[in-house]
Design a protein around this motif. Structure first.
Motif, mmCIF file in Angstrom:
data_model
loop_
_atom_site.group_PDB
_atom_site.id
_atom_site.type_symbol
_atom_site.label_atom_id
_atom_site.label_comp_id
_atom_site.label_asym_id
_atom_site.label_seq_id
_atom_site.Cartn_x
_atom_site.Cartn_y
_atom_site.Cartn_z
ATOM 1 N N LEU A 1 -11.255 -8.742 -2.174
ATOM 2 C CA LEU A 1 -11.718 -8.266 -3.482
ATOM 3 C C LEU A 1 -11.891 -6.746 -3.490
ATOM 4 O O LEU A 1 -11.525 -6.077 -4.460
ATOM 5 N N LEU A 2 -12.415 -6.199 -2.406
ATOM 6 C CA LEU A 2 -12.553 -4.745 -2.300
ATOM 7 C C LEU A 2 -11.188 -4.063 -2.238
ATOM 8 O O LEU A 2 -10.988 -2.994 -2.824
ATOM 9 N N PHE B 1 -28.437 3.980 -5.204
ATOM 10 C CA PHE B 1 -28.578 2.874 -6.151
ATOM 11 C C PHE B 1 -27.960 1.568 -5.672
ATOM 12 O O PHE B 1 -28.063 0.555 -6.350
ATOM 13 N N GLY B 2 -27.300 1.597 -4.535
ATOM 14 C CA GLY B 2 -26.717 0.390 -3.968
ATOM 15 C C GLY B 2 -25.201 0.354 -4.115
ATOM 16 O O GLY B 2 -24.654 0.703 -5.154
ATOM 17 N N ARG B 3 -24.556 -0.046 -3.034
ATOM 18 C CA ARG B 3 -23.093 -0.097 -2.995
ATOM 19 C C ARG B 3 -22.535 -1.070 -4.029
ATOM 20 O O ARG B 3 -21.611 -0.755 -4.762
ATOM 21 N N LYS B 4 -23.105 -2.260 -4.043
ATOM 22 C CA LYS B 4 -22.600 -3.297 -4.943
ATOM 23 C C LYS B 4 -22.742 -2.872 -6.400
ATOM 24 O O LYS B 4 -21.807 -3.021 -7.188
ATOM 25 N N LEU C 1 -19.600 -2.274 -8.954
ATOM 26 C CA LEU C 1 -19.456 -3.029 -10.195
ATOM 27 C C LEU C 1 -19.432 -2.115 -11.421
ATOM 28 O O LEU C 1 -18.647 -2.333 -12.348
ATOM 29 N N ILE C 2 -20.245 -1.074 -11.419
ATOM 30 C CA ILE C 2 -20.210 -0.098 -12.513
ATOM 31 C C ILE C 2 -18.852 0.590 -12.542
ATOM 32 O O ILE C 2 -18.241 0.763 -13.599
ATOM 33 N N PRO D 1 -15.856 5.120 -2.762
ATOM 34 C CA PRO D 1 -16.797 5.199 -1.634
ATOM 35 C C PRO D 1 -17.651 3.943 -1.491
ATOM 36 O O PRO D 1 -17.985 3.546 -0.373
ATOM 37 N N ALA D 2 -17.977 3.316 -2.624
ATOM 38 C CA ALA D 2 -18.770 2.081 -2.551
ATOM 39 C C ALA D 2 -17.983 0.992 -1.831
ATOM 40 O O ALA D 2 -18.505 0.312 -0.943
ATOM 41 N N ALA D 3 -16.717 0.834 -2.217
ATOM 42 C CA ALA D 3 -15.892 -0.207 -1.606
ATOM 43 C C ALA D 3 -15.685 0.049 -0.115
ATOM 44 O O ALA D 3 -15.833 -0.865 0.706
ATOM 45 N N LEU D 4 -15.351 1.269 0.239
ATOM 46 C CA LEU D 4 -15.114 1.576 1.651
ATOM 47 C C LEU D 4 -16.384 1.415 2.485
ATOM 48 O O LEU D 4 -16.332 0.907 3.609
ATOM 49 N N SER D 5 -17.520 1.814 1.952
ATOM 50 C CA SER D 5 -18.751 1.659 2.727
ATOM 51 C C SER D 5 -19.126 0.187 2.889
ATOM 52 O O SER D 5 -19.658 -0.197 3.929
#
Length: 169
Positions: free
Chosen positions: A17-18, A75-78, A82-83, A120-124
């Motif tokens: 999914l990422l 604020f959180g990776r997830k 999603l945003i 960056p959220a997905a990779l982290s």
């Protein structure tokens, strides 16, 4: 199914999914390159202004990448993923309805910001998900493959969509 195997399967499903999110980010850059002549003709771009369709995305993406990483930390990776995905998708739809060069350029800049939140959220998440070195190396190898595949697929899809449907697709 043993618990270990189920956990591995869950991790790779999340990775898939990422990877799709990353694929969208890279695909969007190369798919737009192919559609530029059709965009120029349809929206009446001046030839010297057409470069802004690509530049607006690239500048906003690169300029907000560090912000996207910091926002993920705060604020959180997830949440940031999603945003980013929802904004990217909405802005992509709006781009298809563009009626002027300025509207398209502004929307492409917004799309770049959304991509800067996603990446960056997905990779982290990938790095946290795969803690074991060999699994992490494998995941990062696939991550690179997805990015390369997105660029190549964009060229093929861009040509097909532009020729048979419209640049708006």
């Amino acid at each position: 199914m043993p618990a270990d195997a189920a956990e591995q399967r869950r991790k790779w499903l999340i990775f898939l999914l990422l990877a799709i999110a990353q694929f969208m980010v890279v695909l969007d850059v190369s798919i737009t390159n192919i559609a530029l002549p059709a965009i120029m003709q349809d929206l009446g771009f001046a030839p010297n202004a057409l470069q802004w369709v690509l530049t607006a995305y690239a500048l906003s993406f690169g300029g907000f990448l560090l912000f996207g990483g910091r926002a993920s930390d705060l604020f959180g990776r997830k949440r940031m993923l999603l945003i980013g995905i929802s904004t990217f998708t909405l802005v992509s739809l709006l781009i298809g309805f563009s009626v002027s060069p300025l509207m398209l350029i502004v929307l492409r800049a917004l799309q770049g910001i959304a991509a800067a939140l996603m990446t960056p959220a997905a990779l982290s998440i990938v790095l946290v998900l795969f803690e074991e070195q060999s699994a992490r190396n494998q995941a990062l190898g696939f991550w690179s493959l997805v990015a390369t595949g997105g660029a190549a697929a964009g060229l093929l899809l861009g040509g097909a969509l532009t020729q048979y449907l419209s640049w708006r697709w």
